[in-house]
Design a protein around this motif. Structure first.
Motif, mmCIF file in Angstrom:
data_model
loop_
_atom_site.group_PDB
_atom_site.id
_atom_site.type_symbol
_atom_site.label_atom_id
_atom_site.label_comp_id
_atom_site.label_asym_id
_atom_site.label_seq_id
_atom_site.Cartn_x
_atom_site.Cartn_y
_atom_site.Cartn_z
ATOM 1 N N TYR A 39 0.851 -1.201 0.000
ATOM 2 C CA TYR A 39 0.000 0.000 0.000
ATOM 3 C C TYR A 39 0.883 1.247 0.000
ATOM 4 O O TYR A 39 1.995 1.250 0.543
ATOM 5 N N GLY A 40 0.371 2.303 -0.633
ATOM 6 C CA GLY A 40 1.083 3.566 -0.676
ATOM 7 C C GLY A 40 0.271 4.679 -0.040
ATOM 8 O O GLY A 40 -0.946 4.564 0.112
ATOM 9 N N ALA A 141 2.744 11.892 -5.900
ATOM 10 C CA ALA A 141 3.963 11.692 -5.111
ATOM 11 C C ALA A 141 3.609 10.760 -3.964
ATOM 12 O O ALA A 141 2.685 11.035 -3.197
ATOM 13 N N ALA A 142 4.326 9.645 -3.862
ATOM 14 C CA ALA A 142 3.920 8.655 -2.868
ATOM 15 C C ALA A 142 5.094 7.829 -2.387
ATOM 16 O O ALA A 142 6.161 7.784 -2.998
ATOM 17 N N THR A 143 4.838 7.158 -1.278
ATOM 18 C CA THR A 143 5.779 6.220 -0.687
ATOM 19 C C THR A 143 4.955 5.168 0.039
ATOM 20 O O THR A 143 3.722 5.219 0.030
ATOM 21 N N SER A 144 5.598 4.177 0.626
ATOM 22 C CA SER A 144 4.858 3.088 1.254
ATOM 23 C C SER A 144 4.020 3.593 2.426
ATOM 24 O O SER A 144 4.392 4.539 3.127
ATOM 25 N N ALA A 145 2.871 2.946 2.628
ATOM 26 C CA ALA A 145 1.890 3.390 3.630
ATOM 27 C C ALA A 145 2.252 2.853 5.011
ATOM 28 O O ALA A 145 1.648 1.898 5.514
ATOM 29 N N ASN A 146 3.243 3.473 5.606
ATOM 30 C CA ASN A 146 3.652 3.145 6.967
ATOM 31 C C ASN A 146 4.452 4.330 7.485
ATOM 32 O O ASN A 146 4.949 5.142 6.709
ATOM 33 N N LEU A 147 4.569 4.429 8.781
ATOM 34 C CA LEU A 147 5.436 5.455 9.328
ATOM 35 C C LEU A 147 6.876 5.103 8.991
ATOM 36 O O LEU A 147 7.227 3.921 8.897
ATOM 37 N N SER A 152 6.125 -2.027 5.727
ATOM 38 C CA SER A 152 5.161 -1.577 4.719
ATOM 39 C C SER A 152 3.850 -2.344 4.853
ATOM 40 O O SER A 152 3.846 -3.546 5.129
ATOM 41 N N ALA A 153 2.745 -1.649 4.647
ATOM 42 C CA ALA A 153 1.418 -2.265 4.741
ATOM 43 C C ALA A 153 1.126 -3.101 3.501
ATOM 44 O O ALA A 153 1.282 -2.624 2.379
ATOM 45 N N GLY A 156 -5.311 -3.768 3.636
ATOM 46 C CA GLY A 156 -6.016 -2.588 4.095
ATOM 47 C C GLY A 156 -6.026 -2.406 5.594
ATOM 48 O O GLY A 156 -6.013 -1.279 6.096
ATOM 49 N N ASN A 157 -6.042 -3.503 6.332
ATOM 50 C CA ASN A 157 -6.036 -3.401 7.790
ATOM 51 C C ASN A 157 -4.738 -2.790 8.295
ATOM 52 O O ASN A 157 -4.733 -1.952 9.195
ATOM 53 N N ALA A 158 -3.616 -3.215 7.714
ATOM 54 C CA ALA A 158 -2.322 -2.679 8.124
ATOM 55 C C ALA A 158 -2.195 -1.209 7.755
ATOM 56 O O ALA A 158 -1.635 -0.397 8.503
ATOM 57 N N ALA A 159 -2.730 -0.849 6.595
ATOM 58 C CA ALA A 159 -2.657 0.542 6.151
ATOM 59 C C ALA A 159 -3.443 1.470 7.075
ATOM 60 O O ALA A 159 -3.153 2.664 7.162
ATOM 61 N N ALA A 160 -4.416 0.923 7.786
ATOM 62 C CA ALA A 160 -5.262 1.735 8.655
ATOM 63 C C ALA A 160 -4.491 2.334 9.829
ATOM 64 O O ALA A 160 -5.015 3.198 10.534
#
Length: 212
Positions: A39-40, A141-147, A152-153, A156-160
């Motif tokens: 996820y991004g 402009a994007a990067t992986s959906a995590n702090l 990396s997520a 969808g649950n992890a991205a939350a």
């Protein structure tokens, strides 16, 4: 602030979510979206204020460039300089899990590239992403959906976990590869593999050898 979370269940919900997400992007908002790798989290790359907010949301150092997420090679030509090698690789492997670093054009705000003269290009092969990107019509402009520094997520649950910093989260289940994209620099005289991911070095060499 808590992000709106939308779960995609069918084609109709995908189309509605893509239109909504495109509106969020054009409005300077942060959107978490699925790709075929991980996820991004992204924003309108042409909006420096939104890009700055993305860096803060991710707790990402400003000296780490972001990737431009795009829907086509034609779109990429508006923002980057593509030579024979990059065109051959993009035609063979995109949309798909490959990221390439090439020379950027002045149309890309310097905050996206951390002031550098190169830019990373990514073309996710994921139905929702492609629908959203085409609807928005702008580079994302994007990067992986995590702090920054965390895993990396891959669903969808992890991205939350980003619900307190993003404006919209799209849940489209588990990513097909669940593995980072392969990252290849084409900015120098010779290609340089920076990260081997879903596309192997051997497959890249097959294409590059034809261009030599």
């Amino acid at each position: 602030m808590s992000a709106t979370v939308l779960k995609i269940t069918d084609g109709e919900s995908l189309r509605k979510a893509a239109a909504l997400a495109a509106g969020y992007l054009l409005g300077g908002k942060l959107v978490v979206f699925p790709t075929e790798t991980v996820y991004g989290i992204g924003c309108n790359a042409l909006d420096p204020s939104a890009v700055e907010r993305l860096y803060y949301a991710k707790k990402r150092p400003f000296d780490k460039p972001l990737l431009l997420h795009l829907h086509s090679v034609k779109q990429a030509m508006e923002y980057s300089v593509l030579d024979a090698r990059s065109k051959a690789l993009l035609e063979r492997f995109t949309p798909g899990p490959l990221s390439v670093i090439v020379r950027k054009k002045e149309t890309v705000p310097s905050i996206v590239t951390s002031g550098g003269d190169t830019v990373g290009l990514r073309f996710p092969d994921e139905p929702f992403f492609l629908a959203m990107a085409r609807e928005a019509g702008i580079p994302i402009a994007a990067t992986s959906a995590n702090l920054s520094g965390f895993t990396s997520a891959k669903d969808g649950n992890a991205a939350a976990e980003l619900k307190d910093v993003a404006d919209l989260i799209i849940d489209h289940g588990t990513c097909a590869f669940s593995l980072e994209s392969t990252l290849l620099s084409l900015a120098g005289q010779r290609p340089k593999l920076l990260r081997e991911g879903a596309i192997s070095k051997e497959k890249l060499l097959e294409v590059l050898s034809v261009c030599d």
